[in-house]
Design a protein around this motif. Structure first.
Motif, PDB file in Angstrom:
ATOM      1  N   GLY A 510       0.788  -1.227   0.000  1.00 16.54           N
ATOM      2  CA  GLY A 510       0.000   0.000   0.000  1.00 16.54           C
ATOM      3  C   GLY A 510       0.816   1.271   0.000  1.00 16.54           C
ATOM      4  N   CYS A 513      -0.788   4.478  -1.195  1.00 16.19           N
ATOM      5  CA  CYS A 513      -1.861   5.079  -0.396  1.00 16.19           C
ATOM      6  C   CYS A 513      -1.352   6.192   0.507  1.00 16.19           C
ATOM      7  CB  CYS A 513      -2.543   4.010   0.454  1.00 16.19           C
ATOM      8  SG  CYS A 513      -3.110   2.568  -0.480  1.00 16.19           S
ATOM      9  N   VAL A 514      -0.087   6.111   0.886  1.00 19.39           N
ATOM     10  CA  VAL A 514       0.475   7.044   1.872  1.00 19.39           C
ATOM     11  C   VAL A 514       0.481   8.473   1.346  1.00 19.39           C
ATOM     12  CG1 VAL A 514       2.544   7.567   3.232  1.00 19.39           C
ATOM     13  CG2 VAL A 514       1.856   5.201   2.855  1.00 19.39           C
ATOM     14  N   HIS A 517      -3.201   9.128   2.496  1.00 14.48           N
ATOM     15  CA  HIS A 517      -3.534   8.651   3.839  1.00 14.48           C
ATOM     16  C   HIS A 517      -2.269   8.682   4.689  1.00 14.48           C
ATOM     17  CE1 HIS A 517      -7.586   7.451   2.658  1.00 14.48           C
ATOM     18  NE2 HIS A 517      -7.047   7.040   1.531  1.00 14.48           N
ATOM     19  N   ASN A 518      -2.007   9.848   5.257  1.00 15.17           N
ATOM     20  CA  ASN A 518      -0.772  10.055   6.007  1.00 15.17           C
ATOM     21  C   ASN A 518      -1.069  10.822   7.285  1.00 15.17           C
ATOM     22  OD1 ASN A 518      -0.734  12.953   5.212  1.00 15.17           O
ATOM     23  ND2 ASN A 518      -0.328  12.083   3.178  1.00 15.17           N
ATOM     24  N   PHE A 532      -2.560   6.031   7.607  1.00 11.24           N
ATOM     25  CA  PHE A 532      -2.694   4.790   6.849  1.00 11.24           C
ATOM     26  C   PHE A 532      -2.951   3.586   7.753  1.00 11.24           C
ATOM     27  CE2 PHE A 532      -0.549   1.167   4.601  1.00 11.24           C
ATOM     28  CZ  PHE A 532      -1.514   1.010   3.629  1.00 11.24           C
ATOM     29  N   VAL A 536      -6.370   1.268   7.792  1.00 11.76           N
ATOM     30  CA  VAL A 536      -6.373  -0.146   7.392  1.00 11.76           C
ATOM     31  C   VAL A 536      -6.961  -1.009   8.498  1.00 11.76           C
ATOM     32  CG1 VAL A 536      -4.893  -2.111   6.864  1.00 11.76           C
ATOM     33  CG2 VAL A 536      -4.462   0.095   5.775  1.00 11.76           C
TER      34      VAL A 536
END
Length: 659
Positions: A510, A513-514, A517-518, A532, A536
């Motif tokens: 993933g 995604c970072v 989503h960080n 992240f 999850v």
């Protein structure tokens, strides 16, 4: 005369009986204390028990005879002590046929057999202490017949507790799935809450045999078929139909056969076992057409149908690079000139040759579906938010095919009180998506995505007037982020490249995604926590689970405690950077809040008031008011003191980090 087949597990024989010499008469004790007794002398019976906490079975011999099966076994308790008084045993035999494994319930054309001590004619006799012969009549079994032989002893209610099932024998090469592929998700089926968890089997060498244990009842042929098997659902239907239809994870395709099949399936007839599930659902299972050509791999046919070879080829033959943010005084806007830019380059690899592709031309021709970038604030090992206005970018096509993504200004990251403050450092992320055929379109942005992060830079941008002096950017370090999930952990379930959204890929745990989503993206994804990791955890196991924690194939039902499915190398709580994450308040939904890192992750699943109270009492926070420089503020949470691996209440004692 009985003809027994020896299993691979050797019968241990005490060699000391054949050795002449003086007996061991024990050891002297300390002054005033009794000594230790020596071992029993010759002829002394070994110790035995008639009550067990767990029961273990060693198969000494077995035989498939005309009208019956015979097991010779040794039974011990949890300490290895021989067991006397065993009165319960059961056995099954699924016959190997042209339709695969069949264990019929009853009726004309019955195949295989099953029974227990309640079966007429069944006997269970003990010879030497702890050693038994279990004879189980099966009228439809013939001498030497091939099939899967299964055994279990003991009683659910005790006093001799029921053992794990044993797959005693089976023909080699009779199925192409494996325990390893199943356990990539299930990890430890026996320890979970899924149906028939107690039927998880092992083989006679003590290794797990999950597939065999399932297949002995969920045969190759349905109970509904003429001369059918034991269960209505075949094991192949459970995998091919029930897994996807009952809420399997997003972006999963059953046509990615290698997810479950380590080797090519045995059957090539669409009317035969396995194939009929999809090609003619509900039809009776017909004879299999064995694959006799080692070079023929039916998995490749399905892979071709959904463009898997094309995806693999795209990934192997392309890569991107991303430059550090820099100032370009020549970029023009309606409001003036000058911009902060990052350069995205796309390369194609053919053998030893690397060629830079023209991103602008490819985008215009529809050969790319996305090519964009963000510039982020960065501190320590955390992205602290976007330093650009969303949608303000301008694409500049360079002569060599580079796409420069430019922004009219570099914004300070928003603080808790709505004012701006200067982030510590900056870096860029870029993403390019190459389209491919055979996939369902996902908001117009499906395809094979490549995300790349630039080096980290510092700048005097906020202290200069660009009309007078051009801003400078100085390289500080490489971009670094703590990676604690395995590279293939996401694609085990998310085995397609349809992309969840925004071109995010599941590759490398993933990694893509970072970029959104960080730690610094003040968001609430599906009711989940910030960042992240918390996202999850919550989306798969917690309150934000998109498919519901009670659905058959949700991660909860696949055993939420089995963290090793993603964290192959465990978790070191001490190594988690003590850096807050921006969050929308859990209870009010307001902005300008922050959460401490371990608490944010744990609360995603452990979301009861009592659990939260425990975290808060030990310094954790989920709804703290964000400090202006929140990313440099250190939390007071002390979770690792008690819960780090190896501690008295270490997380490995309550979660599974080993396979």
């Amino acid at each position: 005369m009985k003809q027994f087949r020896k299993p691979h597990l050797a019968l241990l024989v005490a060699a000391a009986m054949a050795v002449a010499g003086c007996a061991d008469d024990g050891k002297d004790g300390a002054p005033g204390e009794p000594g230790e007794p020596g071992p029993p002398g010759p002829g002394t019976p070994p110790p035995t028990v008639d009550v067990t906490e767990t029961t273990h079975v060693k198969v000494l011999n077995f035989a498939v005879e005309e009208g019956q099966v015979v097991y010779e076994i040794e039974v011990t308790d949890q300490e290895g002590t021989l067991v006397e008084g065993l009165e319960a045993a059961e056995g099954k035999f699924a016959a190997w046929t042209e339709r695969g494994y069949v264990l019929s319930r009853s009726g004309e054309g019955t195949l295989g057999g099953y029974g227990s001590m309640s079966t007429e004619g069944a006997t269970l006799e003990m010879g030497e202490p702890g050693q038994y012969t279990f004879t189980l009549p099966m009228e439809n079994v013939t001498a030497g017949q091939e099939g899967m032989l299964w055994l279990r002893v003991g009683d659910r209610e005790g006093p001799i507790m029921r053992s794990m099932p044993l797959v005693v024998d089976k023909p080699e090469g009779t199925y192409s799935t494996s325990d390893a592929t199943c356990n990539a998700c299930h990890v430890d089926y026996a320890a979970g809450s899924r149906r028939h968890a107690s039927y998880t089997a092992m083989d006679i060498e003590g290794e797990g045999d999950l597939v065999g244990g399932c297949l002995v009842c969920h045969n190759s042929v349905s109970r509904a078929d003429e001369n059918g098997g034991y269960a209505t659902n075949t094991l192949s239907k459970i995998a091919h139909v029930n897994h996807p239809e009952k809420g399997f994870e997003r972006d999963f395709t059953v046509l990615n056969c290698t997810t479950c099949h380590e080797t090519t399936p045995l059957n090539t007839s669409i009317a035969g076992p396995g194939c009929v599930d999809c090609h003619n659902p509900g039809a009776p299972v017909g004879p299999m057409s064995p694959n006799t050509d080692p070079s023929f791999d039916i998995r490749a046919i399905h892979a071709q149908k959904v463009a898997l070879p094309e995806i693999e080829q795209i990934r192997e033959s392309h890569y991107t690079t991303t430059s550090a943010p820099y100032w370009d005084a020549d970029v023009t806007w309606d409001s003036g000139t000058g911009a902060v830019c990052t350069d995205l380059k796309l390369f194609k690899v053919e053998g030893e040759t690397e060629t830079q592709l023209n991103i602008g031309d490819m985008y215009a021709a529809g050969e790319l579906t996305y090519a964009g970038a963000y510039i982020h604030g960065y501190d320590g090992q955390g992205i602290t938010g976007r330093a650009i206005a969303r949608g303000s970018d301008q694409y500049v096509a360079r002569a060599d095919g580079t796409r420069s993504i430019c922004f009219p200004q570099l914004l300070a990251v928003e603080g808790s009180d709505g004012t701006d403050f200067t982030a510590g450092n900056f870096m860029a992320s870029t993403r390019v998506t190459v389209p491919q055929t055979g996939w369902v379109n996902d908001d117009g942005k499906d395809g094979v995505s490549f995300t790349t992060y630039s080096v980290v830079v510092s700048t005097d941008y906020f202290d200069v007037d660009p009309a007078v002096t051009a801003p400078t950017f100085t390289e500080v370090s490489d971009f670094d982020r703590r990676q604690v999930v395995a590279a293939d952990s996401c694609v085990t379930c998310h085995n397609s490249e349809t992309n969840y959204h925004k071109n995010g890929s599941y590759q490398n745990g993933g990694w893509d995604c970072v970029a959104c989503h960080n730690n610094g993206q003040n968001r609430n994804s599906g009711g989940s926590a910030p960042g992240f990791g918390p996202m999850v955890h919550s989306m798969h196991w917690g309150v934000g689970s998109g498919i519901g924690t009670d659905d058959a194939n949700s991660a909860t039902k696949l055993n939420a405690e089995n963290c090793v499915a993603c964290h192959a190398d465990g978790i070191d709580l001490y190594a988690i950077p003590n850096q807050y994450q921006l969050a929308r308040a859990y209870h009010e939904g307001t902005r300008g809040m922050m959460a401490s890192p371990v608490t944010a992750n744990c609360f995603a699943c452990h979301d009861s008031e009592s659990a939260l109270n425990h975290m808060v009492q030990n310094g954790g926070e989920i709804d703290a008011v964000a400090d202006p420089l929140w990313y440099t503020t250190k939390s007071a949470e002390s979770c690792a003191t008690c819960h780090a691996e190896g501690k008295t209440f270490g997380i490995e004692k309550y979660h599974v980090f080993e396979r």
